[in-house]
Write an enzyme that holds these catalytic residues in place. Structure first.
Site, PDB file in Angstrom:
ATOM      1  N   TYR A  64       0.844  -1.192   0.000  1.00  0.00           N
ATOM      2  CA  TYR A  64       0.000   0.000   0.000  1.00  0.00           C
ATOM      3  C   TYR A  64       0.882   1.246   0.000  1.00  0.00           C
ATOM      4  O   TYR A  64       1.396   1.671   1.029  1.00  0.00           O
ATOM      5  CB  TYR A  64      -0.925   0.019   1.217  1.00  0.00           C
ATOM      6  CG  TYR A  64      -1.904  -1.130   1.289  1.00  0.00           C
ATOM      7  CD1 TYR A  64      -2.141  -1.954   0.196  1.00  0.00           C
ATOM      8  CD2 TYR A  64      -2.591  -1.400   2.471  1.00  0.00           C
ATOM      9  CE1 TYR A  64      -3.038  -3.006   0.285  1.00  0.00           C
ATOM     10  CE2 TYR A  64      -3.489  -2.442   2.555  1.00  0.00           C
ATOM     11  CZ  TYR A  64      -3.704  -3.253   1.463  1.00  0.00           C
ATOM     12  OH  TYR A  64      -4.594  -4.299   1.549  1.00  0.00           O
ATOM     13  N   PRO A 209     -15.580  -5.461   1.567  1.00  0.00           N
ATOM     14  CA  PRO A 209     -16.915  -5.848   2.048  1.00  0.00           C
ATOM     15  C   PRO A 209     -18.022  -4.933   1.551  1.00  0.00           C
ATOM     16  O   PRO A 209     -19.192  -5.331   1.536  1.00  0.00           O
ATOM     17  CB  PRO A 209     -16.771  -5.766   3.569  1.00  0.00           C
ATOM     18  CG  PRO A 209     -15.699  -4.744   3.782  1.00  0.00           C
ATOM     19  CD  PRO A 209     -14.722  -4.982   2.658  1.00  0.00           C
ATOM     20  N   LEU A 210     -17.662  -3.718   1.146  1.00  0.00           N
ATOM     21  CA  LEU A 210     -18.646  -2.784   0.597  1.00  0.00           C
ATOM     22  C   LEU A 210     -18.422  -2.564  -0.892  1.00  0.00           C
ATOM     23  O   LEU A 210     -18.929  -1.597  -1.466  1.00  0.00           O
ATOM     24  CB  LEU A 210     -18.583  -1.447   1.347  1.00  0.00           C
ATOM     25  CG  LEU A 210     -18.895  -1.534   2.847  1.00  0.00           C
ATOM     26  CD1 LEU A 210     -18.659  -0.187   3.524  1.00  0.00           C
ATOM     27  CD2 LEU A 210     -20.325  -2.000   3.080  1.00  0.00           C
TER      28      LEU A 210
END
Length: 259
Positions: A64, A209-210
């Site tokens: 990241y 998850p979204l």
């Protein structure tokens, strides 16, 4: 009075943590590349996740930025509270913004772990995932070096990310898998690993998850997160956001959720 953790609790890597974790992938610039647009806001989101909202499972990766978010985690949260699990991942290289390439050469994985130890300022990575299995390197060689570093005390527990049921079963024959991290949400809802992990008592950490916010834009995050929590007590979603307001909405959405 004991504080109720967001989403209830789950045991991952030997530590009881909030089922709602926090994914840090969005705390960079566009394309998961470079520094965040507002560094102070990124640091504030991390601190609020832990100190305001009670999230005790923070998920990051050396890819990241690359490296950006591990530095941010250290700056925001070190010294780490004893009840907080900091999980990181190794095994991806970043040629450019938005590009991700698996690299599982044992020498590279070892160098990644050593660098993450320094960036996070810890003696041991409590949970370290193999971020991707490199198809150009034998799986046995990739796992062997991770297991060796566990034996040396540099890794506490080993996890696997973006893996199939077959790969989980193969690796699980020889060592304990502390967690599996795969995509799961109410759109991408079919993953055989969910049932396998439940049968093997392996925590299943659901990333996206979204669906990168798509599922929350119309009716908010409550329904998709409750759907996930309802798929099994072994599932721990790690939504990510760069905005304090969004973080508050996410945490509020799971209050009173499954435990």
């Amino acid at each position: 009075m004991k504080r109720t953790l967001p989403g209830g609790t789950i045991t991952i890597a030997g530590k009881t943590v909030s089922r709602l974790g926090f994914g840090t992938m969005r705390l960079t610039g566009p394309g998961t590349w470079g520094d965040p647009i507002n560094r102070d806001t990124a640091l504030s989101v991390l601190r609020q996740a832990v100190h305001t909202h009670g999230i005790t499972h923070i998920d990051t990766a050396d890819a990241y930025g690359p490296h950006t978010v591990e530095h941010l985690v250290r700056e925001a949260l070190y010294p780490y509270p004893k009840d907080v699990l900091i999980a990181t991942k190794v095994g991806l290289v970043r040629p450019a913004p938005g590009q991700w390439v698996p690299l599982g050469k044992p020498s590279y994985l070892r160098a990644c772990v050593e660098a993450s130890l320094r960036r996070l300022k810890v003696d041991r990575l409590e949970l370290c995932y193999l971020h991707r299995i490199d198809p150009e390197v034998t799986l046995d060689d990739q796992i062997a070096v991770m297991q060796a570093m566990k034996g040396e005390g540099k890794i506490g527990h080993l996890g696997l990310s973006k893996v199939t049921s077959e790969q989980i079963s193969r690796v699980g024959k020889d060592l304990t898998i502390a967690a599996v991290q795969n995509v799961l949400n109410s759109i991408d809802r079919h993953d055989d690993a969910v049932e396998l992990c439940q049968d093997l008592n392996i925590p299943y950490v659901a990333y996206r998850p979204l669906d990168a916010g798509t599922l929350a834009r119309v009716n908010g995050p409550a329904a998709p997160l409750h759907w996930l929590l309802g798929q099994g007590s072994h599932i721990a979603p790690i939504p990510s956001t760069s905005q304090p307001g969004h973080l508050h909405e996410i945490v509020t959405a799971v209050q009173g959720g499954a435990t």
